[in-house]
Design a protein around this motif. Sequence first.
Motif, PDB file in Angstrom:
ATOM      1  N   SER A 157       3.984  -8.526   3.088  1.00  0.00           N
ATOM      2  CA  SER A 157       2.639  -8.261   3.983  1.00  0.00           C
ATOM      3  C   SER A 157       1.779  -7.480   3.307  1.00  0.00           C
ATOM      4  O   SER A 157       2.165  -6.142   2.844  1.00  0.00           O
ATOM      5  CB  SER A 157       3.357  -7.876   5.288  1.00  0.00           C
ATOM      6  OG  SER A 157       2.191  -7.497   5.927  1.00  0.00           O
ATOM      7  N   SER A 158       0.636  -7.840   3.512  1.00  0.00           N
ATOM      8  CA  SER A 158      -0.483  -6.646   3.175  1.00  0.00           C
ATOM      9  C   SER A 158      -0.703  -5.734   4.170  1.00  0.00           C
ATOM     10  O   SER A 158      -1.242  -4.754   3.745  1.00  0.00           O
ATOM     11  CB  SER A 158      -1.691  -7.634   3.088  1.00  0.00           C
ATOM     12  OG  SER A 158      -2.268  -8.236   4.139  1.00  0.00           O
ATOM     13  N   LEU A 159      -0.109  -5.564   5.374  1.00  0.00           N
ATOM     14  CA  LEU A 159      -0.138  -4.824   6.254  1.00  0.00           C
ATOM     15  C   LEU A 159       0.749  -3.524   6.047  1.00  0.00           C
ATOM     16  O   LEU A 159       0.607  -2.659   6.341  1.00  0.00           O
ATOM     17  CB  LEU A 159       0.278  -5.503   7.602  1.00  0.00           C
ATOM     18  CG  LEU A 159      -0.697  -6.543   8.229  1.00  0.00           C
ATOM     19  CD1 LEU A 159      -0.170  -7.131   9.299  1.00  0.00           C
ATOM     20  CD2 LEU A 159      -1.955  -5.990   8.427  1.00  0.00           C
ATOM     21  N   PHE A 160       1.491  -3.930   5.131  1.00  0.00           N
ATOM     22  CA  PHE A 160       2.562  -3.020   4.629  1.00  0.00           C
ATOM     23  C   PHE A 160       3.046  -2.736   3.217  1.00  0.00           C
ATOM     24  O   PHE A 160       4.009  -2.961   2.654  1.00  0.00           O
ATOM     25  CB  PHE A 160       4.147  -3.142   5.413  1.00  0.00           C
ATOM     26  CG  PHE A 160       4.293  -3.334   6.694  1.00  0.00           C
ATOM     27  CD1 PHE A 160       3.966  -2.236   7.614  1.00  0.00           C
ATOM     28  CD2 PHE A 160       4.146  -4.646   7.094  1.00  0.00           C
ATOM     29  CE1 PHE A 160       4.044  -2.546   9.029  1.00  0.00           C
ATOM     30  CE2 PHE A 160       3.981  -4.899   8.844  1.00  0.00           C
ATOM     31  CZ  PHE A 160       3.911  -3.535   9.449  1.00  0.00           C
ATOM     32  N   PRO A 161       1.764  -2.332   2.493  1.00  0.00           N
ATOM     33  CA  PRO A 161       1.737  -2.060   1.004  1.00  0.00           C
ATOM     34  C   PRO A 161       2.512  -0.914   0.678  1.00  0.00           C
ATOM     35  O   PRO A 161       2.712  -0.146   1.649  1.00  0.00           O
ATOM     36  CB  PRO A 161       0.471  -2.052   0.597  1.00  0.00           C
ATOM     37  CG  PRO A 161      -0.215  -1.394   1.915  1.00  0.00           C
ATOM     38  CD  PRO A 161       0.388  -1.931   2.998  1.00  0.00           C
ATOM     39  N   THR A 205      -4.219  -2.487  -5.037  1.00  0.00           N
ATOM     40  CA  THR A 205      -5.304  -1.886  -4.392  1.00  0.00           C
ATOM     41  C   THR A 205      -5.602  -0.580  -4.285  1.00  0.00           C
ATOM     42  O   THR A 205      -4.706   0.132  -4.252  1.00  0.00           O
ATOM     43  CB  THR A 205      -5.466  -2.424  -2.834  1.00  0.00           C
ATOM     44  OG1 THR A 205      -5.066  -3.705  -2.770  1.00  0.00           O
ATOM     45  CG2 THR A 205      -6.829  -1.932  -2.344  1.00  0.00           C
ATOM     46  N   ILE A 206      -6.891  -0.228  -5.080  1.00  0.00           N
ATOM     47  CA  ILE A 206      -7.032   1.102  -5.283  1.00  0.00           C
ATOM     48  C   ILE A 206      -8.017   1.398  -3.970  1.00  0.00           C
ATOM     49  O   ILE A 206      -9.164   0.569  -3.884  1.00  0.00           O
ATOM     50  CB  ILE A 206      -7.710   1.639  -6.679  1.00  0.00           C
ATOM     51  CG1 ILE A 206      -6.773   1.236  -7.666  1.00  0.00           C
ATOM     52  CG2 ILE A 206      -8.141   2.961  -6.746  1.00  0.00           C
ATOM     53  CD1 ILE A 206      -7.215   1.568  -9.095  1.00  0.00           C
ATOM     54  N   ARG A 207      -7.875   2.483  -3.368  1.00  0.00           N
ATOM     55  CA  ARG A 207      -8.928   2.926  -2.322  1.00  0.00           C
ATOM     56  C   ARG A 207      -9.655   4.190  -2.563  1.00  0.00           C
ATOM     57  O   ARG A 207      -8.838   5.155  -3.220  1.00  0.00           O
ATOM     58  CB  ARG A 207      -8.136   3.191  -0.964  1.00  0.00           C
ATOM     59  CG  ARG A 207      -7.932   1.505  -0.464  1.00  0.00           C
ATOM     60  CD  ARG A 207      -7.245   1.584   0.961  1.00  0.00           C
ATOM     61  NE  ARG A 207      -7.296   0.240   1.706  1.00  0.00           N
ATOM     62  CZ  ARG A 207      -6.091  -0.754   1.077  1.00  0.00           C
ATOM     63  NH1 ARG A 207      -5.360  -0.359   0.153  1.00  0.00           N
ATOM     64  NH2 ARG A 207      -6.421  -1.790   1.764  1.00  0.00           N
ATOM     65  N   VAL A 243       0.553  -1.470  -3.680  1.00  0.00           N
ATOM     66  CA  VAL A 243       0.951  -2.723  -3.953  1.00  0.00           C
ATOM     67  C   VAL A 243       1.620  -3.538  -2.795  1.00  0.00           C
ATOM     68  O   VAL A 243       2.454  -2.819  -2.162  1.00  0.00           O
ATOM     69  CB  VAL A 243       1.737  -2.754  -5.458  1.00  0.00           C
ATOM     70  CG1 VAL A 243       3.166  -2.101  -5.118  1.00  0.00           C
ATOM     71  CG2 VAL A 243       1.878  -4.169  -5.899  1.00  0.00           C
ATOM     72  N   PHE A 244       1.501  -4.807  -2.926  1.00  0.00           N
ATOM     73  CA  PHE A 244       2.625  -5.760  -2.044  1.00  0.00           C
ATOM     74  C   PHE A 244       2.605  -6.927  -2.903  1.00  0.00           C
ATOM     75  O   PHE A 244       2.133  -7.161  -3.998  1.00  0.00           O
ATOM     76  CB  PHE A 244       2.166  -5.671  -0.751  1.00  0.00           C
ATOM     77  CG  PHE A 244       0.720  -6.682  -0.552  1.00  0.00           C
ATOM     78  CD1 PHE A 244       0.442  -8.092  -0.439  1.00  0.00           C
ATOM     79  CD2 PHE A 244      -0.621  -6.282  -0.707  1.00  0.00           C
ATOM     80  CE1 PHE A 244      -0.469  -8.963  -0.419  1.00  0.00           C
ATOM     81  CE2 PHE A 244      -1.716  -6.927  -0.703  1.00  0.00           C
ATOM     82  CZ  PHE A 244      -1.746  -8.299  -0.339  1.00  0.00           C
ATOM     83  N   THR A 245       3.582  -7.754  -2.427  1.00  0.00           N
ATOM     84  CA  THR A 245       4.007  -9.099  -3.258  1.00  0.00           C
ATOM     85  C   THR A 245       3.838 -10.122  -2.173  1.00  0.00           C
ATOM     86  O   THR A 245       4.057 -10.152  -0.985  1.00  0.00           O
ATOM     87  CB  THR A 245       5.083  -8.974  -3.683  1.00  0.00           C
ATOM     88  OG1 THR A 245       5.631 -10.222  -4.563  1.00  0.00           O
ATOM     89  CG2 THR A 245       6.308  -8.808  -2.817  1.00  0.00           C
ATOM     90  N   ASN A 246       3.799 -11.345  -2.798  1.00  0.00           N
ATOM     91  CA  ASN A 246       4.049 -12.734  -1.805  1.00  0.00           C
ATOM     92  C   ASN A 246       5.231 -13.089  -1.965  1.00  0.00           C
ATOM     93  O   ASN A 246       5.728 -13.781  -1.191  1.00  0.00           O
ATOM     94  CB  ASN A 246       2.824 -13.634  -2.416  1.00  0.00           C
ATOM     95  CG  ASN A 246       3.327 -14.404  -3.554  1.00  0.00           C
ATOM     96  OD1 ASN A 246       3.929 -13.544  -4.617  1.00  0.00           O
ATOM     97  ND2 ASN A 246       2.863 -15.337  -3.856  1.00  0.00           N
TER      98      ASN A 246
END
Length: 151
Positions: free
Chosen positions: A26-30, A78-80, A129-132
Amino acid sequence: MSIQFLDMRISSDSVQDIPEVGLSSSSLFPYTFGDIGLQTANVSPDNVNLVRVTLNAYARLQMAPSSNPTITPNATFTIRRNGTEIFTTVYQKPVNQIDVTYEMAAITAVDFPPVEEVLAGQIQYTISVFTNYGISLGARSFSGIAVAGNT
């Protein structure tokens, strides 16, 4: 004005591949594996609008085969900068590989931070990072260098 070195930081979340960290789908929990604060407090007044940052990350990925042929496992990095997304890339498992594979993901990103953030004295960079589907992390690190000037 000559090039002005501002700061260099490293974040090493793991220096070995075991134990691996399973990633959320989940992109909500990278998973955040790098967090650095680059100091900009000593930038000269002539250079505040000439700051540039180079960011580097490394991650070893264990990529499981998918039981569903319509799903190709991938990892989204993703870099922030101070919470604002500045870079995203997706590392995908080769479609024709049906076994567990081990991949080395190397990422380089650059940033030209806004003057307001430079003048704050520190710029926070994070990588997550997260995965599908079915990817875990081994060794991983994140680093950054900030310089200013144009000659």
